[in-house]
Motif scaffolding. Structure first.
Motif, PDB file in Angstrom:
ATOM      1  N   SER A   1       3.646   5.011  13.947  1.00 46.26           N
ATOM      2  CA  SER A   1       4.628   4.041  13.456  1.00 46.26           C
ATOM      3  C   SER A   1       4.016   3.163  12.371  1.00 46.26           C
ATOM      4  CB  SER A   1       5.124   3.173  14.611  1.00 46.26           C
ATOM      5  OG  SER A   1       5.803   3.936  15.571  1.00 46.26           O
ATOM      6  N   GLY A   2       2.798   2.683  12.615  1.00 52.40           N
ATOM      7  CA  GLY A   2       2.121   1.875  11.612  1.00 52.40           C
ATOM      8  C   GLY A   2       1.829   2.649  10.344  1.00 52.40           C
ATOM      9  N   PHE A   3       1.433   3.904  10.504  1.00 54.44           N
ATOM     10  CA  PHE A   3       1.123   4.756   9.352  1.00 54.44           C
ATOM     11  C   PHE A   3       2.366   4.990   8.497  1.00 54.44           C
ATOM     12  CE2 PHE A   3       0.473   8.877   7.323  1.00 54.44           C
ATOM     13  CZ  PHE A   3      -0.814   8.779   6.831  1.00 54.44           C
ATOM     14  N   VAL A   4       3.476   5.335   9.132  1.00 50.85           N
ATOM     15  CA  VAL A   4       4.700   5.649   8.399  1.00 50.85           C
ATOM     16  C   VAL A   4       5.292   4.407   7.745  1.00 50.85           C
ATOM     17  CG1 VAL A   4       7.096   6.412   8.639  1.00 50.85           C
ATOM     18  CG2 VAL A   4       5.259   7.725   9.709  1.00 50.85           C
ATOM     19  N   THR A   5       5.392   3.302   8.485  1.00 48.65           N
ATOM     20  CA  THR A   5       5.975   2.105   7.905  1.00 48.65           C
ATOM     21  C   THR A   5       5.132   1.564   6.755  1.00 48.65           C
ATOM     22  OG1 THR A   5       4.973   0.813   9.699  1.00 48.65           O
ATOM     23  CG2 THR A   5       7.296   1.374   9.919  1.00 48.65           C
ATOM     24  N   PHE A   6       3.830   1.731   6.831  1.00 49.14           N
ATOM     25  CA  PHE A   6       2.998   1.342   5.693  1.00 49.14           C
ATOM     26  C   PHE A   6       3.401   2.142   4.459  1.00 49.14           C
ATOM     27  CE2 PHE A   6      -0.452   1.429   2.733  1.00 49.14           C
ATOM     28  CZ  PHE A   6      -1.024   0.165   2.808  1.00 49.14           C
ATOM     29  N   GLN A   7       3.554   3.449   4.618  1.00 48.81           N
ATOM     30  CA  GLN A   7       3.843   4.311   3.470  1.00 48.81           C
ATOM     31  C   GLN A   7       5.199   4.024   2.854  1.00 48.81           C
ATOM     32  OE1 GLN A   7       1.388   5.713   2.449  1.00 48.81           O
ATOM     33  NE2 GLN A   7       0.205   6.830   3.955  1.00 48.81           N
ATOM     34  N   VAL A   8       6.225   3.818   3.673  1.00 47.94           N
ATOM     35  CA  VAL A   8       7.580   3.710   3.133  1.00 47.94           C
ATOM     36  C   VAL A   8       7.977   2.283   2.776  1.00 47.94           C
ATOM     37  CG1 VAL A   8       8.323   5.791   4.334  1.00 47.94           C
ATOM     38  CG2 VAL A   8       8.668   3.573   5.426  1.00 47.94           C
ATOM     39  N   LEU A   9       7.251   1.282   3.294  1.00 49.16           N
ATOM     40  CA  LEU A   9       7.607  -0.104   3.013  1.00 49.16           C
ATOM     41  C   LEU A   9       6.473  -0.908   2.378  1.00 49.16           C
ATOM     42  CD1 LEU A   9       9.614  -0.857   6.277  1.00 49.16           C
ATOM     43  CD2 LEU A   9      10.553  -0.883   3.958  1.00 49.16           C
ATOM     44  N   VAL A  10       5.293  -0.861   2.968  1.00 47.89           N
ATOM     45  CA  VAL A  10       4.192  -1.699   2.472  1.00 47.89           C
ATOM     46  C   VAL A  10       3.634  -1.175   1.160  1.00 47.89           C
ATOM     47  CG1 VAL A  10       1.985  -2.756   3.054  1.00 47.89           C
ATOM     48  CG2 VAL A  10       3.642  -2.282   4.853  1.00 47.89           C
ATOM     49  N   ARG A  11       3.492   0.144   1.051  1.00 54.24           N
ATOM     50  CA  ARG A  11       2.959   0.723  -0.184  1.00 54.24           C
ATOM     51  C   ARG A  11       3.776   0.295  -1.409  1.00 54.24           C
ATOM     52  NH1 ARG A  11       4.352   5.048  -3.296  1.00 54.24           N
ATOM     53  NH2 ARG A  11       2.669   6.041  -4.503  1.00 54.24           N
ATOM     54  N   PRO A  12       5.113   0.488  -1.437  1.00 52.86           N
ATOM     55  CA  PRO A  12       5.862   0.031  -2.613  1.00 52.86           C
ATOM     56  C   PRO A  12       5.791  -1.474  -2.825  1.00 52.86           C
ATOM     57  CG  PRO A  12       7.339   0.904  -0.922  1.00 52.86           C
ATOM     58  CD  PRO A  12       5.967   1.254  -0.512  1.00 52.86           C
ATOM     59  N   PHE A  13       5.732  -2.242  -1.742  1.00 46.29           N
ATOM     60  CA  PHE A  13       5.625  -3.695  -1.858  1.00 46.29           C
ATOM     61  C   PHE A  13       4.332  -4.089  -2.571  1.00 46.29           C
ATOM     62  CE2 PHE A  13       4.175  -7.754  -0.019  1.00 46.29           C
ATOM     63  CZ  PHE A  13       5.231  -8.576  -0.380  1.00 46.29           C
ATOM     64  N   LEU A  14       3.217  -3.492  -2.188  1.00 48.37           N
ATOM     65  CA  LEU A  14       1.932  -3.816  -2.807  1.00 48.37           C
ATOM     66  C   LEU A  14       1.881  -3.378  -4.267  1.00 48.37           C
ATOM     67  CD1 LEU A  14      -0.446  -2.857   0.143  1.00 48.37           C
ATOM     68  CD2 LEU A  14       0.052  -5.168  -0.680  1.00 48.37           C
ATOM     69  N   LEU A  15       2.478  -2.240  -4.567  1.00 46.16           N
ATOM     70  CA  LEU A  15       2.514  -1.794  -5.956  1.00 46.16           C
ATOM     71  C   LEU A  15       3.333  -2.753  -6.818  1.00 46.16           C
ATOM     72  CD1 LEU A  15       2.954   2.075  -5.516  1.00 46.16           C
ATOM     73  CD2 LEU A  15       0.905   0.863  -6.270  1.00 46.16           C
ATOM     74  N   ARG A  16       4.469  -3.203  -6.278  1.00 47.66           N
ATOM     75  CA  ARG A  16       5.301  -4.131  -7.054  1.00 47.66           C
ATOM     76  C   ARG A  16       4.582  -5.460  -7.272  1.00 47.66           C
ATOM     77  NH1 ARG A  16      10.733  -4.073  -7.843  1.00 47.66           N
ATOM     78  NH2 ARG A  16      10.333  -1.840  -8.100  1.00 47.66           N
ATOM     79  N   LEU A  17       3.807  -5.925  -6.299  1.00 52.46           N
ATOM     80  CA  LEU A  17       3.018  -7.142  -6.494  1.00 52.46           C
ATOM     81  C   LEU A  17       2.070  -7.014  -7.671  1.00 52.46           C
ATOM     82  CD1 LEU A  17       1.914  -8.370  -2.932  1.00 52.46           C
ATOM     83  CD2 LEU A  17       3.661  -9.362  -4.415  1.00 52.46           C
TER      84      LEU A  17
END
Length: 422
Positions: free
Chosen positions: A322-338
């Motif tokens: 769950s942590g792995f998947v949610t990082f990829q689909v939500l956190v990854r784009p968030f960090l890139l946009r930052l």
């Protein structure tokens, strides 16, 4: 007496959650001028506009001879043109104009002399005595000549601002003469896990583990993923399942970090303290996402005690997949946009399912799969959110819409891990 019913908000669709999350991801202030050697993975803030054309002049694509094509006409009797060599042109040397009735020995990358209009490969030539060469083929005008500016035109914007730089981009930048590049600063991320059951590898031998204890795997893959996203990571360890300890850890992390990422404690159990702790220090904006695995996801803000702004908060579920998947689909784009990246969504491809999924789920599923020798996708047999083996075994995930079954041979949306973890 009838017990009061608990009202639960409906699960938030992933696309809505991502849109809301990205709305909070304002690019971080500040930039860095870094050596082009060290800019791999960084996000370019100032577009790279070429001050010159590349290549700067016509040059040879082959080792051979620079010629005038009209002087290499094979005669009607079957003979071949024989011409003297008037000069030798290695790369990096400015040539003289090509003398009439002659050829020039030339090497790959060397400037084409004025007057020459073709290159003949050395394999199509025969070196004779007295500095002469037999041209054994009829050259076409322009053959094996790389034209000036055919790669890059002077004044062209070659690398747009907001691009995450790859090794190819670094080569391009160097070809235009950029020794350094202006890039976004790295997000400062504080990472910690919560849970009294967590044990760090190396601190307790497997045979000495207490009942109910588990090794903290999330801390390892999350740190690695954050580093791949270009972050500076501070690992704050494991915080016990205690509300005051959680509040203290969040307050401390917010002081000098842009983002706080936690693992565990974002569900609705009595020992899940992240939600009330964030609310005590700031606000919580997202909760419960309609995906599988990864439903318990939280986003919010932790205000700094100094009153100077806040740190973004991202709470990931404790189950490792769950942590792995949610990082990829939500956190990854968030960090890139930052970091100023605009195109933050992973690219997907259509692929053939060599498996069946006969039972649909009400949530949008991310199924761990890998390619087989027939070019189709096969499904890992256990899709449980606790089976981290599936992420190491797989080549990526199938993004399967809610309520959708899959039959063998169906076309599915496949997102490779190579795209998610580039």
């Amino acid at each position: 007496m009838q017990a009061a019913q608990t009202f639960r908000q409906p699960l938030k669709p992933l696309d809505d959650a991502l849109q809301e999350l990205l709305a909070h991801a304002k690019p971080l202030a500040g930039s860095q001028q870094v050596s082009t050697f060290d800019a791999d993975g960084r996000v370019l803030l100032q577009a790279a506009v070429s001050p010159l054309q590349v290549p700067p002049q016509d040059n040879s694509a082959m080792d051979g001879y620079a010629v005038r094509a009209a002087e290499c006409v094979v005669n009607g009797a079957g003979g071949e043109a024989v011409l003297p060599v008037s000069q030798r042109i290695p790369a990096g040397v400015a040539p003289d104009a090509l003398a009439l009735g002659s050829v020039a020995r030339i090497f790959t990358g060397a400037p084409v002399p004025a007057g020459a209009d073709a290159i003949v490969m050395q394999e199509d030539c025969e070196v004779l005595e007295e500095g002469r060469v037999r041209i054994k083929t009829q050259p076409k005008t322009g053959q094996w000549i790389r034209r000036a500016g055919e790669d890059i035109r002077q004044g062209a914007t070659v690398i747009e601002a907001g691009v995450r730089l790859t090794p190819a981009h670094l080569g391009l930048a160097a070809s235009m003469g950029f020794a350094s590049l202006n890039v976004a600063r790295k997000p400062r991320v504080a990472l910690f896990s919560t849970g009294d059951e967590l044990v760090m590898p190396g601190t307790v031998a497997p045979q000495d583990m207490k009942p109910g204890s588990i090794y903290n795997s999330n801390r390892f893959f999350l740190r690695a993923l954050l580093l791949r996203m270009g972050c500076e990571v501070t690992d704050l360890g494991i915080v016990p399942d205690d509300r005051e300890a959680t509040i203290a850890a969040l307050a401390d992390a917010a002081m000098d970090h842009d983002v706080i990422v936690t693992s565990g404690g974002v569900s609705v159990g009595e020992e899940d303290h992240i939600k009330p702790a964030v609310q005590a220090l700031g606000q919580l904006d997202l909760w419960q996402i309609n995906i599988k695995p990864g439903k318990p996801f939280a986003y919010g803000r932790v205000n700094r005690e100094s009153g100077t702004g806040f740190a973004h908060f991202v709470g990931l579920p404790g189950n490792p997949v769950s942590g792995f998947v949610t990082f990829q689909v939500l956190v990854r784009p968030f960090l890139l946009r930052l970091q100023g990246v605009q195109n933050v969504l992973p690219r997907s491809i259509e692929a053939r399912a060599d498996f069946a999924l006969s039972k649909s789920d009400k949530r949008r599923e991310f199924l761990r799969v890998r390619y087989n020798e027939r070019g189709g996708l096969e499904l890992f047999k256990n899709q449980s959110s606790g089976v981290l083996t599936s992420t190491a075994w797989g080549d990526g995930v199938v993004d399967n819409p809610a309520g959708t079954t899959i039959a063998v041979g169906d076309s599915v949306r496949f997102i490779p891990f190579s795209e998610l973890m580039a």
